[in-house]
Design an enzyme around this catalytic site. Structure first.
Site, short mmCIF file in Angstrom:
data_model
loop_
_atom_site.label_atom_id
_atom_site.label_comp_id
_atom_site.label_asym_id
_atom_site.label_seq_id
_atom_site.Cartn_x
_atom_site.Cartn_y
_atom_site.Cartn_z
CG HIS A 1 23.13 66.34 7.14
ND1 HIS A 1 24.32 66.79 6.61
CD2 HIS A 1 22.28 67.40 7.08
CE1 HIS A 1 24.21 68.04 6.25
NE2 HIS A 1 22.98 68.45 6.51
CD GLU B 1 18.69 73.47 6.69
OE1 GLU B 1 17.76 73.99 7.36
OE2 GLU B 1 19.82 73.22 7.14
#
Length: 213
Positions: free
Chosen positions: A8, A82
Protein backbone atom coordinates in the site's frame (compact mmCIF):
# COMPACT_ATOMS: atom_id res chain seq x y z
CA UNK A 1 0.04 -17.66 -12.75
CA UNK A 2 1.42 -14.17 -12.88
CA UNK A 3 1.23 -12.80 -9.36
CA UNK A 4 1.65 -9.05 -8.86
CA UNK A 5 2.28 -8.09 -5.23
CA UNK A 6 1.99 -4.42 -4.25
CA UNK A 7 2.43 -2.80 -0.88
CA UNK A 8 0.00 0.00 0.00
CA UNK A 9 0.92 3.68 -0.28
CA UNK A 10 2.35 5.75 2.53
CA UNK A 11 0.32 6.59 5.63
CA UNK A 12 1.03 9.28 8.21
CA UNK A 13 1.84 6.44 10.59
CA UNK A 14 4.50 5.15 8.18
CA UNK A 15 6.01 8.61 8.00
CA UNK A 16 5.98 9.05 11.78
CA UNK A 17 7.27 5.53 12.54
CA UNK A 18 4.09 4.43 14.32
CA UNK A 19 3.26 0.72 14.47
CA UNK A 20 0.09 -0.06 12.51
CA UNK A 21 -0.51 -3.79 12.26
CA UNK A 22 -4.30 -4.30 12.34
CA UNK A 23 -4.94 -0.57 12.90
CA UNK A 24 -7.22 0.70 10.15
CA UNK A 25 -5.22 3.68 8.91
CA UNK A 26 -5.61 5.60 5.65
CA UNK A 27 -3.25 6.93 2.99
CA UNK A 28 -1.60 10.30 3.48
CA UNK A 29 -1.59 12.88 0.68
CA UNK A 30 1.77 11.51 -0.42
CA UNK A 31 0.40 7.98 -0.19
CA UNK A 32 -2.48 8.85 -2.52
CA UNK A 33 0.00 10.22 -5.06
CA UNK A 34 2.09 7.07 -4.72
CA UNK A 35 -1.00 4.94 -5.35
CA UNK A 36 -1.71 6.94 -8.51
CA UNK A 37 1.87 6.42 -9.67
CA UNK A 38 1.82 2.67 -9.18
CA UNK A 39 -1.61 2.55 -10.83
CA UNK A 40 -0.19 4.28 -13.88
CA UNK A 41 2.72 1.86 -13.95
CA UNK A 42 0.39 -1.16 -13.91
CA UNK A 43 -2.25 0.22 -16.26
CA UNK A 44 -1.23 -2.02 -19.18
CA UNK A 45 -1.27 -5.23 -17.18
CA UNK A 46 -4.09 -7.67 -17.90
CA UNK A 47 -5.45 -8.31 -14.41
CA UNK A 48 -7.90 -11.19 -14.10
CA UNK A 49 -8.37 -11.15 -10.33
CA UNK A 50 -7.61 -8.54 -7.68
CA UNK A 51 -7.34 -9.22 -3.95
CA UNK A 52 -6.68 -6.70 -1.21
CA UNK A 53 -6.31 -6.57 2.53
CA UNK A 54 -9.55 -5.25 3.99
CA UNK A 55 -7.70 -2.42 5.78
CA UNK A 56 -8.33 1.03 4.28
CA UNK A 57 -4.73 1.84 3.33
CA UNK A 58 -4.63 -1.24 1.12
CA UNK A 59 -8.15 -0.77 -0.24
CA UNK A 60 -7.41 2.83 -1.25
CA UNK A 61 -4.29 1.72 -3.12
CA UNK A 62 -6.15 -1.11 -4.83
CA UNK A 63 -8.98 1.15 -5.97
CA UNK A 64 -6.52 3.56 -7.60
CA UNK A 65 -4.96 0.69 -9.54
CA UNK A 66 -8.32 -0.72 -10.60
CA UNK A 67 -9.42 2.60 -12.07
CA UNK A 68 -7.46 1.39 -15.10
CA UNK A 69 -9.11 -2.06 -14.86
CA UNK A 70 -12.81 -1.34 -14.28
CA UNK A 71 -13.82 -4.84 -15.35
CA UNK A 72 -11.85 -6.43 -12.49
CA UNK A 73 -13.70 -6.91 -9.22
CA UNK A 74 -11.86 -6.15 -5.97
CA UNK A 75 -12.03 -8.96 -3.43
CA UNK A 76 -11.23 -8.04 0.18
CA UNK A 77 -9.53 -10.58 2.43
CA UNK A 78 -8.63 -10.41 6.12
CA UNK A 79 -5.92 -12.99 5.42
CA UNK A 80 -3.94 -10.27 3.63
CA UNK A 81 -3.74 -7.98 6.65
CA UNK A 82 -0.45 -6.87 8.15
CA UNK A 83 1.06 -8.75 11.10
CA UNK A 84 -1.08 -8.38 14.21
CA UNK A 85 1.30 -6.44 16.43
CA UNK A 86 -0.86 -6.54 19.52
CA UNK A 87 0.03 -4.14 22.32
CA UNK A 88 2.48 -2.19 20.13
CA UNK A 89 -0.13 -0.93 17.67
CA UNK A 90 -0.48 2.84 17.74
CA UNK A 91 2.86 3.27 19.52
CA UNK A 92 6.26 4.38 18.22
CA UNK A 93 8.03 1.53 16.45
CA UNK A 94 11.19 2.04 18.52
CA UNK A 95 9.34 0.42 21.45
CA UNK A 96 8.79 -2.75 19.43
CA UNK A 97 12.38 -2.79 18.14
CA UNK A 98 13.78 -2.43 21.66
CA UNK A 99 11.66 -5.26 23.02
CA UNK A 100 12.65 -7.56 20.17
CA UNK A 101 16.31 -6.86 20.98
CA UNK A 102 15.72 -7.45 24.71
CA UNK A 103 14.04 -10.78 24.00
CA UNK A 104 17.22 -12.04 22.28
CA UNK A 105 15.02 -13.97 19.89
CA UNK A 106 15.14 -13.79 16.08
CA UNK A 107 12.77 -11.03 14.97
CA UNK A 108 10.52 -13.47 13.13
CA UNK A 109 10.02 -15.57 16.28
CA UNK A 110 9.11 -12.62 18.49
CA UNK A 111 5.38 -12.67 19.24
CA UNK A 112 3.90 -9.42 20.51
CA UNK A 113 1.49 -9.79 23.40
CA UNK A 114 -2.04 -10.11 21.95
CA UNK A 115 -0.50 -10.38 18.45
CA UNK A 116 1.20 -12.87 16.15
CA UNK A 117 4.78 -13.65 15.19
CA UNK A 118 6.21 -13.15 11.71
CA UNK A 119 6.42 -16.93 11.40
CA UNK A 120 2.69 -17.18 12.08
CA UNK A 121 2.12 -14.41 9.53
CA UNK A 122 4.16 -16.41 7.00
CA UNK A 123 1.96 -19.45 7.53
CA UNK A 124 -1.15 -17.29 7.09
CA UNK A 125 0.13 -15.79 3.85
CA UNK A 126 1.34 -19.13 2.44
CA UNK A 127 -2.06 -20.67 3.07
CA UNK A 128 -3.67 -17.88 1.06
CA UNK A 129 -1.04 -18.15 -1.69
CA UNK A 130 -1.70 -21.89 -2.07
CA UNK A 131 -5.40 -21.19 -2.59
CA UNK A 132 -4.54 -18.72 -5.35
CA UNK A 133 -2.34 -21.26 -7.09
CA UNK A 134 -5.11 -23.84 -6.94
CA UNK A 135 -7.79 -21.48 -8.26
CA UNK A 136 -5.99 -19.13 -10.66
CA UNK A 137 -2.97 -21.03 -11.97
CA UNK A 138 -3.00 -19.62 -15.51
CA UNK A 139 -4.32 -16.17 -14.65
CA UNK A 140 -2.84 -12.81 -13.66
CA UNK A 141 -3.59 -11.98 -10.04
CA UNK A 142 -3.04 -8.66 -8.28
CA UNK A 143 -2.57 -8.57 -4.51
CA UNK A 144 -2.48 -5.33 -2.51
CA UNK A 145 -1.17 -5.98 0.97
CA UNK A 146 1.33 -4.84 3.58
CA UNK A 147 5.09 -4.81 3.95
CA UNK A 148 5.27 -7.50 6.60
CA UNK A 149 2.78 -9.76 4.86
CA UNK A 150 4.54 -9.63 1.50
CA UNK A 151 7.94 -10.08 3.10
CA UNK A 152 6.76 -13.07 5.15
CA UNK A 153 5.20 -14.70 2.10
CA UNK A 154 8.36 -14.35 0.02
CA UNK A 155 10.59 -15.59 2.82
CA UNK A 156 8.36 -18.61 3.36
CA UNK A 157 8.19 -19.39 -0.37
CA UNK A 158 11.95 -19.17 -0.72
CA UNK A 159 12.66 -20.92 2.59
CA UNK A 160 14.80 -18.00 3.69
CA UNK A 161 16.35 -17.63 7.12
CA UNK A 162 15.76 -14.46 9.13
CA UNK A 163 19.29 -13.29 8.29
CA UNK A 164 18.26 -12.61 4.68
CA UNK A 165 15.09 -10.67 5.37
CA UNK A 166 16.44 -7.27 4.27
CA UNK A 167 16.24 -8.08 0.58
CA UNK A 168 12.48 -8.61 0.93
CA UNK A 169 11.68 -5.29 2.60
CA UNK A 170 9.14 -3.38 0.51
CA UNK A 171 8.79 0.38 0.34
CA UNK A 172 5.37 1.94 -0.10
CA UNK A 173 3.78 0.80 -3.40
CA UNK A 174 6.77 -1.44 -4.14
CA UNK A 175 6.02 -4.09 -6.77
CA UNK A 176 7.09 -7.73 -6.78
CA UNK A 177 6.10 -10.07 -9.62
CA UNK A 178 6.15 -13.86 -9.44
CA UNK A 179 5.65 -16.27 -12.31
CA UNK A 180 4.18 -19.61 -11.19
CA UNK A 181 4.45 -22.49 -13.67
CA UNK A 182 1.96 -25.32 -14.19
CA UNK A 183 4.03 -27.51 -11.86
CA UNK A 184 3.56 -24.77 -9.22
CA UNK A 185 7.20 -23.71 -9.12
CA UNK A 186 7.73 -19.97 -8.81
CA UNK A 187 10.30 -17.51 -10.08
CA UNK A 188 10.75 -13.91 -8.97
CA UNK A 189 10.67 -11.70 -12.06
CA UNK A 190 10.70 -8.39 -10.21
CA UNK A 191 11.51 -7.74 -6.54
CA UNK A 192 10.49 -4.73 -4.44
CA UNK A 193 10.67 -2.21 -7.28
CA UNK A 194 9.81 1.44 -6.54
CA UNK A 195 11.30 3.10 -9.60
CA UNK A 196 7.92 4.75 -10.27
CA UNK A 197 8.33 6.91 -7.13
CA UNK A 198 10.19 10.16 -6.54
CA UNK A 199 13.97 9.99 -6.11
CA UNK A 200 13.68 11.58 -2.67
CA UNK A 201 11.40 8.80 -1.41
CA UNK A 202 13.73 6.13 -2.82
CA UNK A 203 16.70 7.79 -1.10
CA UNK A 204 14.84 8.11 2.21
CA UNK A 205 13.71 4.49 2.03
CA UNK A 206 17.27 3.25 1.57
CA UNK A 207 18.39 5.32 4.54
CA UNK A 208 15.57 3.93 6.69
CA UNK A 209 16.68 0.38 5.92
CA UNK A 210 20.20 1.21 7.08
CA UNK A 211 18.94 2.93 10.22
CA UNK A 212 16.08 0.73 11.37
CA UNK A 213 16.83 -2.78 10.04
Amino acid sequence: MRLILVRHGETNENKNKVVQGFLNTTLSKIGIQQAKKVANRLKDEKIDFAYSSDLDRAKQTAKEILKFHPETKLILKKELREQNKGIYEGKQSINLHKDIMKSKRPFNQFKPKEGESMIELGKRSIKFYNKLVENHLRKTVLIISHGGTIRSLLMALNKETESNYKKYIHGNTAITILEVSDDKKHKIKLLSCIKHLEEQYISDFKEDIKKYY
